[in-house]
Design an enzyme around this catalytic site. Structure first.
Site, PDB file in Angstrom:
ATOM      1  N   LEU A 148       0.864  -1.172   0.000  1.00 33.83           N
ATOM      2  CA  LEU A 148       0.000   0.000   0.000  1.00 33.83           C
ATOM      3  C   LEU A 148       0.905   1.229   0.000  1.00 33.83           C
ATOM      4  O   LEU A 148       2.001   1.202   0.561  1.00 33.83           O
ATOM      5  CB  LEU A 148      -0.896   0.032   1.246  1.00 33.83           C
ATOM      6  CG  LEU A 148      -1.924  -1.099   1.407  1.00 33.83           C
ATOM      7  CD1 LEU A 148      -2.620  -0.984   2.759  1.00 33.83           C
ATOM      8  CD2 LEU A 148      -2.950  -1.075   0.281  1.00 33.83           C
ATOM      9  N   ASP A 149       0.445   2.312  -0.623  1.00 41.58           N
ATOM     10  CA  ASP A 149       1.209   3.555  -0.580  1.00 41.58           C
ATOM     11  C   ASP A 149       1.444   3.976   0.864  1.00 41.58           C
ATOM     12  O   ASP A 149       0.664   3.638   1.759  1.00 41.58           O
ATOM     13  CB  ASP A 149       0.438   4.677  -1.286  1.00 41.58           C
ATOM     14  CG  ASP A 149       0.342   4.473  -2.788  1.00 41.58           C
ATOM     15  OD1 ASP A 149       1.141   3.684  -3.324  1.00 41.58           O
ATOM     16  OD2 ASP A 149      -0.535   5.104  -3.408  1.00 41.58           O
ATOM     17  N   LYS A 150       2.502   4.743   1.080  1.00 44.05           N
ATOM     18  CA  LYS A 150       2.843   5.201   2.425  1.00 44.05           C
ATOM     19  C   LYS A 150       1.643   5.812   3.142  1.00 44.05           C
ATOM     20  O   LYS A 150       1.367   5.501   4.301  1.00 44.05           O
ATOM     21  CB  LYS A 150       3.984   6.221   2.339  1.00 44.05           C
ATOM     22  CG  LYS A 150       4.353   6.855   3.680  1.00 44.05           C
ATOM     23  CD  LYS A 150       5.433   7.911   3.526  1.00 44.05           C
ATOM     24  CE  LYS A 150       5.727   8.596   4.852  1.00 44.05           C
ATOM     25  NZ  LYS A 150       6.769   9.655   4.710  1.00 44.05           N
ATOM     26  N   THR A 152      -1.559   5.500   2.472  1.00 49.02           N
ATOM     27  CA  THR A 152      -2.798   4.725   2.403  1.00 49.02           C
ATOM     28  C   THR A 152      -2.823   3.741   3.556  1.00 49.02           C
ATOM     29  O   THR A 152      -1.865   3.003   3.777  1.00 49.02           O
ATOM     30  CB  THR A 152      -2.902   3.968   1.070  1.00 49.02           C
ATOM     31  OG1 THR A 152      -2.931   4.912  -0.012  1.00 49.02           O
ATOM     32  CG2 THR A 152      -4.168   3.125   1.013  1.00 49.02           C
TER      33      THR A 152
END
Length: 342
Positions: A148-150, A152
């Site tokens: 997951l993105d940082k 998110t």
């Protein structure tokens, strides 16, 4: 004080800006170095005086780059590529001998990389799981089968041994087309999609302006990769008489798993995520149309309003289909309540 640019022992790299060069110096360097260093690391090097522009040290990361510019950078010493365990708290939803399921908070990087060798989810997992993760999926990404993105938040599963890693990785590669894998997100977006339910089928590739970002591409583009997102509007806020609204809560389900996929796709159809600094910055002034209380909450929400709330997969040992939900984090819940009360 040491001069990082003039240290004789520091290796240097000289780059020449091409005819299409544009944008900020830090962004251009990040793209030219092709991920060798993060943009934040490059920005720090610039501010330390480790970069020269046309022979003169430059300490302004936002300096505009132009065609023909000569850029010289004093490269830092390589950092230790092997992550170490760190006592970082984990929100464990489930754990057994084969895998661990966690709720990742916003702000936590998943695996080490340039400029982020410590303080990541991997560092926390190594401390929590011990030697069992060693080497699974590579030194820098032990046990990691998806990310997951940082900024998110949401549910993630991590493998504890090679067999589990292979089994889970195959499920994620298939994206649930033929198996039981299911991934669902909630996103708060500006406005309301014209169709309350739909599919966004738009290939993605690297942005020509900033290689750390993604953009929709033509199918014939060399770097175009298939990207499909299914969405459904589940709640609307501040509806108007013409059936439009200021914001919507959207459930997104992925048929592919490209970098920034939901963020780019929702922006592509004109409804970027609230708080998204990269793909929704142009919509930031829409907060001025909100009641004061909601406006204040939106203005202090400095990340994309995206949460991976559901993950279902087949257990690699038992074959049982397991389903997990990560609670909505406090900052996103506050944002939702502020919009509901408006």
């Amino acid at each position: 004080m040491n001069d990082p640019f003039n240290e004789a022992s520091r290796p240097r790299k000289v780059l020449t800006a091409g005819e299409d060069a544009e944008g900020r110096l830090d962004s251009w360097l990040a793209a030219e170095l092709d991920g060798e260093f993060s943009r934040s690391r490059i920005k720090a090097l610039i501010e330390q005086g480790a970069v020269a522009l046309n022979g003169t040290p430059c300490t302004e990361a936002k300096k505009k780059i132009r065609a023909g510019d000569l850029v010289e950078i004093g490269l830092p010493e390589p950092e230790d590529p092997e992550p170490k365990g760190e006592d970082i708290p984990l929100d464990v939803l489930y754990e057994d001998a084969d895998l661990i399921v966690i709720a990742k908070p916003a702000g936590l990087v998943v695996h080490p990389g340039a400029g982020n060798w410590t303080g990541t989810l991997v560092n926390a997992l190594i401390h929590h799981c011990g030697d069992s993760l060693s080497g699974i999926g590579g030194v820098k990404r032990p046990g990691i089968v998806h990310r997951l993105d940082k900024e998110t938040s949401g549910v993630m599963v991590v493998a504890k041994h090679d067999a589990a890693h292979r089994h889970l990785a195959a499920q994620f590669a298939d994206h649930g087309r033929t198996g039981d894998l299911e991934r669902a997100y909630i996103a708060l977006v500006w406005g309301r999609p014209q169709q309350l339910r739909g599919t966004i089928d738009a290939p993605l590739g690297r942005s020509s302006a900033d290689r750390t970002k993604r953009s929709v591409k033509r199918e014939e583009a060399m770097d175009a990769r298939e990207a499909v997102t299914h969405y459904e509007v589940v709640e609307r806020f501040l509806e108007q008489e013409d059936a439009t609204c200021l914001a919507s809560l959207v459930e997104c389900r992925l048929e592919t798993g490209r970098t920034h996929q939901i963020r780019v796709h929702m922006a592509h159809i004109g409804h970027p995520l609230i708080g998204d600094p990269e793909y929704g910055a142009a919509f930031k002034t829409k907060a001025n149309r909100l009641p004061e209380a909601a406006k204040a909450v939106v203005n202090r929400f400095h990340r994309q309003a995206l949460h991976a709330y559901l993950l279902a997969f087949e257990h690699p040992r038992t074959g049982e289909v397991m389903e997990f939900e990560a609670p909505v984090p406090a900052d996103l819940e506050e944002l939702l309540e502020a919009l509901r009360e408006s």
